[in-house]
Design an enzyme around this catalytic site. Structure first.
Site, PDB file in Angstrom:
ATOM      1  N   ASN A   1       0.850  -1.199   0.000  1.00 42.27           N
ATOM      2  CA  ASN A   1       0.000   0.000   0.000  1.00 42.27           C
ATOM      3  C   ASN A   1       0.885   1.248   0.000  1.00 42.27           C
ATOM      4  OD1 ASN A   1      -2.617  -1.053  -0.050  1.00 42.27           O
ATOM      5  ND2 ASN A   1      -2.675  -1.345   2.167  1.00 42.27           N
TER       6      ASN A   1
ATOM      7  N   SER B   1      -6.053  -6.377  -2.845  1.00 35.77           N
ATOM      8  CA  SER B   1      -6.994  -6.360  -1.717  1.00 35.77           C
ATOM      9  C   SER B   1      -7.579  -7.738  -1.466  1.00 35.77           C
ATOM     10  CB  SER B   1      -8.128  -5.376  -1.983  1.00 35.77           C
ATOM     11  OG  SER B   1      -9.034  -5.403  -0.907  1.00 35.77           O
TER      12      SER B   1
ATOM     13  N   LYS C   1      -6.211   1.781  -5.335  1.00 35.84           N
ATOM     14  CA  LYS C   1      -6.206   1.026  -4.073  1.00 35.84           C
ATOM     15  C   LYS C   1      -6.392   1.962  -2.878  1.00 35.84           C
ATOM     16  CE  LYS C   1      -5.950  -2.501  -1.300  1.00 35.84           C
ATOM     17  NZ  LYS C   1      -5.402  -2.169  -0.050  1.00 35.84           N
TER      18      LYS C   1
ATOM     19  N   HIS D   1      -9.959   2.772  -2.741  1.00 38.99           N
ATOM     20  CA  HIS D   1     -10.625   1.557  -2.240  1.00 38.99           C
ATOM     21  C   HIS D   1     -10.592   1.552  -0.717  1.00 38.99           C
ATOM     22  CE1 HIS D   1     -10.234  -2.486  -0.499  1.00 38.99           C
ATOM     23  NE2 HIS D   1     -11.041  -2.918  -1.443  1.00 38.99           N
ATOM     24  N   ASN D   2      -9.422   1.833  -0.169  1.00 40.45           N
ATOM     25  CA  ASN D   2      -9.282   1.808   1.292  1.00 40.45           C
ATOM     26  C   ASN D   2     -10.077   2.928   1.954  1.00 40.45           C
ATOM     27  OD1 ASN D   2      -7.514  -0.252   0.733  1.00 40.45           O
ATOM     28  ND2 ASN D   2      -6.049   0.349   2.290  1.00 40.45           N
TER      29      ASN D   2
ATOM     30  N   GLU E   1     -13.424   1.711   2.127  1.00 40.04           N
ATOM     31  CA  GLU E   1     -13.420   0.670   3.182  1.00 40.04           C
ATOM     32  C   GLU E   1     -13.588   1.324   4.566  1.00 40.04           C
ATOM     33  OE1 GLU E   1     -10.085  -2.210   2.870  1.00 40.04           O
ATOM     34  OE2 GLU E   1      -9.534  -1.544   4.871  1.00 40.04           O
TER      35      GLU E   1
HETATM   36  C1  6PG Z   1      -7.203  -4.727   1.805  1.00 46.39           C
HETATM   37  C2  6PG Z   1      -6.990  -3.843   2.999  1.00 46.39           C
HETATM   38  C3  6PG Z   1      -5.578  -3.823   3.463  1.00 46.39           C
HETATM   39  C4  6PG Z   1      -5.230  -3.046   4.726  1.00 46.39           C
HETATM   40  C5  6PG Z   1      -6.313  -2.716   5.675  1.00 46.39           C
HETATM   41  C6  6PG Z   1      -5.812  -2.115   6.983  1.00 46.39           C
HETATM   42  O1  6PG Z   1      -7.714  -4.191   0.834  1.00 46.39           O
HETATM   43  O2  6PG Z   1      -6.885  -5.920   1.841  1.00 46.39           O
HETATM   44  O3  6PG Z   1      -7.346  -2.531   2.650  1.00 46.39           O
HETATM   45  O4  6PG Z   1      -4.822  -3.299   2.395  1.00 46.39           O
HETATM   46  O5  6PG Z   1      -4.373  -3.854   5.436  1.00 46.39           O
HETATM   47  O6  6PG Z   1      -7.191  -1.858   5.100  1.00 46.39           O
HETATM   48  O7  6PG Z   1      -5.879  -0.738   6.926  1.00 46.39           O
HETATM   49  P1  6PG Z   1      -5.904   0.138   8.251  1.00 46.39           P
HETATM   50  O8  6PG Z   1      -4.900  -0.463   9.172  1.00 46.39           O
HETATM   51  O9  6PG Z   1      -5.513   1.503   7.813  1.00 46.39           O
HETATM   52  O10 6PG Z   1      -7.304   0.049   8.777  1.00 46.39           O
END
Ligand code: 6PG
Length: 472
Positions: free
Chosen positions: A105, A131, A185, A188-189, A192
């Site tokens: 990332n 991801s 990505k 995406h996060n 998330e």
């Molecule tokens: C994924 C996740 C990953 C990341 C988590 C943790 O797509 O598999 O996004 O890349 O490890 O999102 O993120 P944080 O620690 O910032 O919550």
């Protein structure tokens, strides 16, 4: 001639790196992994499926020597300086036309710099978002590569084989130029973070406002996951309520301290959205609430100063649960809308040419924000590749209109119970503002002109105007 027998190399054999290599090996690729830690290199070999070709090494020279040319080497090491350090160590060992992929990332500006740096040396470099967590890496992640098109063409068959599949279509596609893979990505996060925030708010209303126990919470999220809210994050939420704590035998979720961690990708999304001038308040709020959660002792003190006890919600359980369901559905669409609108703007402003229909196609499976909603978004972009905001799509507008009443009721319910639902409120306000033909910022323009002569535009003629506000 040095032409090793291994098809793909990995640097960094943490659980993600190892699982991705084992996934490749299961699909018939001979793979080699490097880690300085001999134990990790050995574990790679001992955990490989029988009949696969997997090798663990502890020097970069060995790794490079074993690889077929052009070499394909992925880095799964912590973002930041370690990525630069590994690239520098690799440079004396690799040759022109070899391919280096950063699967971590990384911040997209670092990727941009590395793309240019390696381009000058005729090394193909790709920033690639992956991801799906540990499980996804092993069984089929969602993969977001961007950057060097030659590298993509070379890697395409391999990546398509290991990616998650939806309707037999692989969840991998070229995300655009330069740092587009890592940019997609990052967003995406951000989405998330926003959806996790919404789920936690709904959980709070159900638990503290409606007084449901963990078994009931499990049943509700499980049921929601079987319907139109089918979402990976809801699926795991329902499972979380079943987990017992080994030491106390209490429900584990109740034993977890209410301080949320983060590695920064949500914050990066908000920061970059501000730079681009594109509003993503659902993501901003999610970052802010994680930050606020870390002030635990201040929150404890304030709760005693303001005697801010949550009030049990009077409404009947069943209608309240339905309202929360619809609110989660409504506000989740708003989160995706904000993230995708950001990608739309970044695509042109940062000249990355991000194909949004491919982005949502790739997000349909394998990734953390996968949800049945992505299929709907995919249809919207297939109809209009240049859609600036999915809220303008007819089908999506129909879905939102159906849930709007319950969205508003759910927010009222939470406010009645004194339960913070900043994510839901901001999603609703974004929606209301986005759908406002006229926003109240005429007043802001008047104020700016009043105290600073910043000028304003008029509704009846073109141009910039200034008034001497002499009415005191
Ligand atoms: C994924 C996740 C990953 C990341 C988590 C943790 O797509 O598999 O996004 O890349 O490890 O999102 O993120 P944080 O620690 O910032 O919550």
């Amino acid at each position: 001639m040095n032409n090793g027998k291994y098809k793909f190399g990995m640097i960094g054999l943490g659980v993600m790196g190892r699982n991705l290599l084992l996934n490749l090996a299961d699909h018939g690729f001979a793979v080699v992994g490097f880690d300085l830690d001999a134990q990790k290199a050995a574990t790679l070999e001992t955990t490989a499926s029988p009949g696969t070709t997997v090798k663990g090494v502890t020097t970069l020279a060995e790794l490079v020597l074993q690889l077929e040319k052009p070499r394909k080497i992925m880095l799964l090491v912590p973002a930041g300086k370690p990525v630069d350090a590994v690239i520098e160590s690799l440079l004396p060992l690799v040759e022109e036309n070899d391919i280096i992929i950063d699967g971590g990332n990384s911040h997209y500006t670092d990727t941009l710099r590395r793309v240019k740096y390696l381009e000058e040396k005729n090394i193909h470099f790709m920033g690639m978002g992956i991801s799906g967590g540990e499980h996804g890496a092993r069984t089929g992640p969602s993969i977001m590569p961007g950057g060097d098109i030659n590298a993509w063409n070379n890697l395409k068959p391999l990546l398509q084989t290991v990616a998650a599949k939806v309707n037999n279509e692989p969840c991998v596609a070229y995300m655009g130029k330069d740092a587009a893979g890592h940019y997609v990505k990052m967003v995406h996060n951000g989405i998330e973070y926003a959806i996790m925030q919404l789920i936690s708010e709904v959980y709070d209303v159900l638990k503290r406002g409606i007084k449901l126990n963990n078994d009931e919470l499990h049943a509700i999220f499980e049921q929601w996951n079987e319907g139109e809210l089918q979402t990976y994050l809801i699926e795991i939420t329902s499972n979380i309520f079943l987990q017992k704590d080994e030491s106390t035998r209490n429900d584990l979720v109740d034993m977890i301290l209410d301080k949320a961690g983060s590695k920064g990708t949500g914050k990066w999304t908000s920061q970059d959205a501000m730079d681009l001038g594109i509003p993503v308040p659902a993501i901003d709020i999610a970052v802010a609430m994680r930050d606020l959660s870390s002030y635990k002792s201040e929150r404890v003190a304030a709760s005693s100063v303001y005697k801010s006890a949550v009030k049990q919600i009077a409404s009947k359980k069943e209608p309240a649960i339905k309202q929360l369901h619809d609110a989660l559905y409504f506000s989740s669409i708003i989160c995706y809308a904000q993230g995708l609108a950001m990608l739309h703007k970044a695509s042109s402003e940062l000249k990355m040419d991000i194909p949004l229909s491919d982005v949502v196609k790739v997000w349909r499976g394998g990734c953390i924000i996968r949800s049945s909603l992505l299929e709907t978004f995919y249809k919207a972009y297939k109809k209009n590749k240049q859609l600036s905001n999915i809220l303008l799509d007819k089908n999506i507008s129909k879905l939102l209109k159906k849930k709007e009443k319950n969205m508003r009721s759910a927010v009222k319910l939470a406010l009645q119970g004194k339960i913070p639902v900043a994510g839901m409120m901001s999603a609703l306000s974004y929606f209301d503002a986005y759908c406002s033909e006229r926003m109240p910022v005429n007043l802001i323009q008047a104020q700016r002109d009043y105290f600073g002569a910043h000028t304003y535009e008029r509704i009846d003629r073109e141009g910039k105007f200034h008034t001497v506000w002499d009415v005191s």
